[in-house]
Motif scaffolding. Structure first.
Motif, PDB file in Angstrom:
ATOM      1  N   ALA A  76       9.821  26.854   2.714  1.00 14.67           N
ATOM      2  CA  ALA A  76       9.511  27.814   3.777  1.00 14.67           C
ATOM      3  C   ALA A  76       9.268  27.110   5.098  1.00 14.67           C
ATOM      4  N   LEU A  77       8.644  25.945   5.068  1.00 15.04           N
ATOM      5  CA  LEU A  77       8.361  25.223   6.309  1.00 15.04           C
ATOM      6  C   LEU A  77       9.575  24.451   6.821  1.00 15.04           C
ATOM      7  N   HIS A  78      10.476  24.062   5.947  1.00 14.49           N
ATOM      8  CA  HIS A  78      11.620  23.268   6.366  1.00 14.49           C
ATOM      9  C   HIS A  78      12.666  24.091   7.117  1.00 14.49           C
ATOM     10  N   PHE A  79      12.934  25.302   6.666  1.00 19.13           N
ATOM     11  CA  PHE A  79      13.927  26.135   7.348  1.00 19.13           C
ATOM     12  C   PHE A  79      13.302  26.730   8.597  1.00 19.13           C
ATOM     13  N   GLN A  80      13.885  26.380   9.753  1.00 19.22           N
ATOM     14  CA  GLN A  80      13.308  26.745  11.046  1.00 19.22           C
ATOM     15  C   GLN A  80      13.180  28.261  11.212  1.00 19.22           C
ATOM     16  N   ARG A  81      14.209  29.000  10.851  1.00 17.40           N
ATOM     17  CA  ARG A  81      14.157  30.463  11.023  1.00 17.40           C
ATOM     18  C   ARG A  81      13.037  31.080  10.177  1.00 17.40           C
ATOM     19  N   LEU A  82      12.920  30.647   8.966  1.00 22.78           N
ATOM     20  CA  LEU A  82      11.885  31.172   8.077  1.00 22.78           C
ATOM     21  C   LEU A  82      10.493  30.792   8.576  1.00 22.78           C
TER      22      LEU A  82
END
Length: 169
Positions: free
Chosen positions: A22-28
């Motif tokens: 969740a923290l790695h994907f910028q949009r999420l």
């Protein structure tokens, strides 16, 4: 205990996978948190180390408090049960026995216990016999002795005076 550790470790791994994803994907990350927070590396430290440690500490202390509460509850129940039994016994004893008989029973129980202990420890019997002889006045201790051994001497008894010598005074 090992099963509990496996369950906790599995829950931690699943949480870490979800948190890092969740923290790695910028949009999420932008959808859940503000943009400056998602741009810093602090987000990983916060969600991968701090949050699991805080949850572990809270869970550990809550389980300890619950365990302590259960233990106190058990001890309280046991104490109430024992006090109920003792009050019942006390009531029956006072109804059936008087103080003198109870004292005789307790004394007999103590003497039987001492006898059984003395049978297992022969040196104790000898020492108790010496103590009883001293208490009865049959032996006398020399307290001023400087040797390691305590001398025990027989107490001398004065000869009884005859009737004739008492009347002459």
């Amino acid at each position: 205990m090992l099963l509990k550790s496996k369950i906790c470790f599995t829950a931690l791994v699943i949480y870490e996978i979800i948190a890092v994803s969740a923290l790695h994907f910028q949009r999420l990350c932008d959808a859940m948190f503000p943009t400056p927070f998602c741009d810093s590396w602090y987000r990983y430290f916060l969600f991968c180390i701090i949050v699991p440690l805080v949850v572990m500490l809270i869970w550990m202390w809550i389980s300890e408090i619950i365990h302590l509460h259960r233990r106190r509850k058990f001890i309280r129940r046991a104490k109430n049960t024992v006090s109920g039994i003792m009050s019942g016994i006390r009531g029956k004893i006072t109804e059936n026995l008087d103080a003198q008989n109870l004292e005789k029973i307790i004394t007999a129980a103590i003497l039987i216990g001492i006898k059984k202990y003395a049978d297992r420890h022969p040196n104790l019997r000898r020492n108790v016999n010496n103590i009883m002889d001293i208490a009865n006045g049959e032996m006398e201790l020399d307290i001023m002795s400087t040797t390691d051994e305590v001398p025990i001497t027989k107490k001398r008894t004065a000869p009884k005076a005859s009737k004739n010598t008492r009347n002459k005074k």
